[in-house]
Design a protein around this motif. Structure first.
Motif, PDB file in Angstrom:
ATOM      1  N   HIS A  70      68.550 -35.885  -5.266  1.00  0.00           N
ATOM      2  CA  HIS A  70      70.008 -36.035  -5.242  1.00  0.00           C
ATOM      3  C   HIS A  70      70.605 -35.387  -3.997  1.00  0.00           C
ATOM      4  CE1 HIS A  70      70.901 -37.998  -9.013  1.00  0.00           C
ATOM      5  NE2 HIS A  70      70.135 -37.144  -9.673  1.00  0.00           N
ATOM      6  N   ILE A  71      70.206 -34.166  -3.719  1.00  0.00           N
ATOM      7  CA  ILE A  71      70.768 -33.445  -2.579  1.00  0.00           C
ATOM      8  C   ILE A  71      70.422 -34.160  -1.276  1.00  0.00           C
ATOM      9  CG2 ILE A  71      70.711 -31.288  -1.247  1.00  0.00           C
ATOM     10  CD1 ILE A  71      72.411 -31.141  -3.829  1.00  0.00           C
ATOM     11  N   SER A  72      69.180 -34.620  -1.143  1.00  0.00           N
ATOM     12  CA  SER A  72      68.799 -35.342   0.075  1.00  0.00           C
ATOM     13  C   SER A  72      69.678 -36.569   0.279  1.00  0.00           C
ATOM     14  CB  SER A  72      67.327 -35.764   0.015  1.00  0.00           C
ATOM     15  OG  SER A  72      66.503 -34.632   0.074  1.00  0.00           O
ATOM     16  N   GLU A  73      69.915 -37.301  -0.792  1.00  0.00           N
ATOM     17  CA  GLU A  73      70.760 -38.494  -0.705  1.00  0.00           C
ATOM     18  C   GLU A  73      72.201 -38.120  -0.355  1.00  0.00           C
ATOM     19  OE1 GLU A  73      71.695 -42.353  -3.412  1.00  0.00           O
ATOM     20  OE2 GLU A  73      71.936 -40.410  -4.394  1.00  0.00           O
ATOM     21  N   LEU A  74      72.719 -37.095  -1.027  1.00  0.00           N
ATOM     22  CA  LEU A  74      74.104 -36.690  -0.793  1.00  0.00           C
ATOM     23  C   LEU A  74      74.296 -36.131   0.615  1.00  0.00           C
ATOM     24  CD1 LEU A  74      74.760 -35.131  -4.310  1.00  0.00           C
ATOM     25  CD2 LEU A  74      75.859 -37.195  -3.383  1.00  0.00           C
ATOM     26  N   VAL A  75      73.294 -35.432   1.146  1.00  0.00           N
ATOM     27  CA  VAL A  75      73.346 -34.945   2.528  1.00  0.00           C
ATOM     28  C   VAL A  75      73.310 -36.131   3.485  1.00  0.00           C
ATOM     29  CG1 VAL A  75      72.036 -33.708   4.319  1.00  0.00           C
ATOM     30  CG2 VAL A  75      72.404 -32.646   2.076  1.00  0.00           C
ATOM     31  N   SER A  76      72.411 -37.075   3.227  1.00  0.00           N
ATOM     32  CA  SER A  76      72.281 -38.260   4.072  1.00  0.00           C
ATOM     33  C   SER A  76      73.581 -39.062   4.130  1.00  0.00           C
ATOM     34  CB  SER A  76      71.143 -39.138   3.549  1.00  0.00           C
ATOM     35  OG  SER A  76      71.069 -40.338   4.266  1.00  0.00           O
ATOM     36  N   ASP A  77      74.284 -39.125   3.001  1.00  0.00           N
ATOM     37  CA  ASP A  77      75.548 -39.867   2.933  1.00  0.00           C
ATOM     38  C   ASP A  77      76.737 -39.049   3.439  1.00  0.00           C
ATOM     39  OD1 ASP A  77      74.229 -42.070   1.905  1.00  0.00           O
ATOM     40  OD2 ASP A  77      74.782 -41.653  -0.178  1.00  0.00           O
ATOM     41  N   GLY A  78      76.502 -37.772   3.764  1.00  0.00           N
ATOM     42  CA  GLY A  78      77.563 -36.931   4.308  1.00  0.00           C
ATOM     43  C   GLY A  78      78.441 -36.255   3.271  1.00  0.00           C
ATOM     44  N   TYR A  79      78.026 -36.295   1.993  1.00  0.00           N
ATOM     45  CA  TYR A  79      78.837 -35.706   0.923  1.00  0.00           C
ATOM     46  C   TYR A  79      78.494 -34.243   0.644  1.00  0.00           C
ATOM     47  CZ  TYR A  79      79.975 -40.598   0.032  1.00  0.00           C
ATOM     48  OH  TYR A  79      80.391 -41.889   0.168  1.00  0.00           O
ATOM     49  N   VAL A  80      77.353 -33.792   1.135  1.00  0.00           N
ATOM     50  CA  VAL A  80      76.887 -32.415   0.938  1.00  0.00           C
ATOM     51  C   VAL A  80      76.338 -31.917   2.265  1.00  0.00           C
ATOM     52  CG1 VAL A  80      75.090 -31.005  -0.199  1.00  0.00           C
ATOM     53  CG2 VAL A  80      76.391 -32.660  -1.534  1.00  0.00           C
ATOM     54  N   VAL A  81      76.507 -30.621   2.517  1.00  0.00           N
ATOM     55  CA  VAL A  81      75.922 -30.003   3.709  1.00  0.00           C
ATOM     56  C   VAL A  81      75.008 -28.866   3.271  1.00  0.00           C
ATOM     57  CG1 VAL A  81      77.780 -30.616   5.301  1.00  0.00           C
ATOM     58  CG2 VAL A  81      77.914 -28.484   4.033  1.00  0.00           C
ATOM     59  N   ARG A  82      73.965 -28.645   4.076  1.00  0.00           N
ATOM     60  CA  ARG A  82      73.047 -27.523   3.869  1.00  0.00           C
ATOM     61  C   ARG A  82      73.370 -26.461   4.906  1.00  0.00           C
ATOM     62  NH1 ARG A  82      68.732 -31.725   3.316  1.00  0.00           N
ATOM     63  NH2 ARG A  82      68.064 -31.679   1.142  1.00  0.00           N
ATOM     64  N   ASN A  83      73.381 -25.212   4.463  1.00  0.00           N
ATOM     65  CA  ASN A  83      73.614 -24.077   5.363  1.00  0.00           C
ATOM     66  C   ASN A  83      72.605 -22.992   5.051  1.00  0.00           C
ATOM     67  OD1 ASN A  83      76.086 -25.054   6.624  1.00  0.00           O
ATOM     68  ND2 ASN A  83      77.017 -24.748   4.611  1.00  0.00           N
ATOM     69  N   ARG A  93      71.531 -22.936   1.322  1.00  0.00           N
ATOM     70  CA  ARG A  93      72.493 -23.188   0.257  1.00  0.00           C
ATOM     71  C   ARG A  93      73.132 -24.531   0.542  1.00  0.00           C
ATOM     72  NH1 ARG A  93      76.117 -17.967  -0.923  1.00  0.00           N
ATOM     73  NH2 ARG A  93      77.389 -19.007   0.621  1.00  0.00           N
ATOM     74  N   VAL A  94      73.572 -25.182  -0.504  1.00  0.00           N
ATOM     75  CA  VAL A  94      74.236 -26.472  -0.365  1.00  0.00           C
ATOM     76  C   VAL A  94      75.679 -26.330  -0.817  1.00  0.00           C
ATOM     77  CG1 VAL A  94      72.148 -27.878  -0.577  1.00  0.00           C
ATOM     78  CG2 VAL A  94      73.376 -27.187  -2.650  1.00  0.00           C
ATOM     79  N   GLU A  95      76.538 -27.175  -0.246  1.00  0.00           N
ATOM     80  CA  GLU A  95      77.927 -27.191  -0.670  1.00  0.00           C
ATOM     81  C   GLU A  95      78.512 -28.571  -0.395  1.00  0.00           C
ATOM     82  OE1 GLU A  95      80.923 -24.981   1.798  1.00  0.00           O
ATOM     83  OE2 GLU A  95      79.091 -24.250   2.765  1.00  0.00           O
ATOM     84  N   VAL A  96      79.585 -28.876  -1.096  1.00  0.00           N
ATOM     85  CA  VAL A  96      80.249 -30.167  -0.939  1.00  0.00           C
ATOM     86  C   VAL A  96      80.951 -30.178   0.415  1.00  0.00           C
ATOM     87  CG1 VAL A  96      81.997 -31.724  -1.889  1.00  0.00           C
ATOM     88  CG2 VAL A  96      80.554 -30.373  -3.436  1.00  0.00           C
ATOM     89  N   SER A  97      80.779 -31.276   1.142  1.00  0.00           N
ATOM     90  CA  SER A  97      81.424 -31.444   2.446  1.00  0.00           C
ATOM     91  C   SER A  97      82.856 -31.954   2.251  1.00  0.00           C
ATOM     92  CB  SER A  97      80.640 -32.449   3.290  1.00  0.00           C
ATOM     93  OG  SER A  97      80.814 -33.753   2.742  1.00  0.00           O
ATOM     94  N   PRO A  98      83.650 -31.948   3.315  1.00  0.00           N
ATOM     95  CA  PRO A  98      84.990 -32.554   3.209  1.00  0.00           C
ATOM     96  C   PRO A  98      84.924 -34.020   2.757  1.00  0.00           C
ATOM     97  CG  PRO A  98      84.892 -31.173   5.157  1.00  0.00           C
ATOM     98  CD  PRO A  98      83.480 -31.244   4.600  1.00  0.00           C
ATOM     99  N   ALA A  99      83.950 -34.768   3.250  1.00  0.00           N
ATOM    100  CA  ALA A  99      83.810 -36.169   2.822  1.00  0.00           C
ATOM    101  C   ALA A  99      83.478 -36.248   1.332  1.00  0.00           C
ATOM    102  CB  ALA A  99      82.729 -36.873   3.640  1.00  0.00           C
ATOM    103  N   GLY A 100      82.673 -35.312   0.837  1.00  0.00           N
ATOM    104  CA  GLY A 100      82.349 -35.270  -0.586  1.00  0.00           C
ATOM    105  C   GLY A 100      83.575 -34.953  -1.424  1.00  0.00           C
TER     106      GLY A 100
END
Length: 164
Positions: A70-83, A93-100
């Protein structure tokens, strides 16, 4: 027990069918591009705030490998970022991006409008009673799960002591 097995089964059946009907009736086109459950992961991540994937998987109750997909897909789509995790540079850590956040806002707005249409002939009191009943049911399910998890933890702790 005040509720008969048949009534309990009927409630379970209705909850399952309501879940399916909600997904079909109130789904947004963007949701179709995500793995089933992707929106749920995004919603839970927004509520949790920045966290490690494994923590989010535990909170939601899915496997680490499912969360990773799920996270890989959401990162790929720009909805989640990894930091990088500030407490451990080796971890992320992961968090919701502005696009998400924008996606979630669109989905919520659309779902609210859709449900308002479905409930158009309900009174405000009827809708509030339904919300309260569902809230109570969810709270009791969470309490039961917490008690079960605590009992499992206690059992495993005692087993480790016996082995030592």
């Amino acid at each position: 027990m005040a509720v008969s097995p048949d009534t309990a089964q009927g409630v379970l059946d209705e909850l399952f069918l309501i879940s399916r009907a909600l997904r079909r009736s109130l789904a947004q086109p963007e949701e179709g591009n995500l793995l089933p459950g992707g929106i749920s992961v995004l919603v839970n991540l927004e509520m949790a705030g920045p966290c490690r994937q494994v923590e989010l998987a535990c909170q939601i109750g899915i496997s680490a490998s499912a969360m990773s997909r799920h996270i890989s897909e959401l990162v790929s789509d720009g909805y989640v970022v990894r930091n990088t995790d500030p407490s451990d540079a080796r971890a992320t850590r992961v968090e919701v991006s502005p696009a998400g956040r924008e996606l979630l806002a669109r989905i919520r707005e659309s779902r609210v409008r859709g449900l308002q249409e479905v409930l158009a002939d309900w009174t405000q009191d009827d809708a509030e009673r339904a919300r309260q009943i569902l809230h109570t049911l969810r709270s009791r399910l969470i309490e039961r799960d917490s008690r079960s998890a605590a009992a499992d933890h206690q059992k495993h702790s005692e087993e480790r002591v016996d082995v030592d």
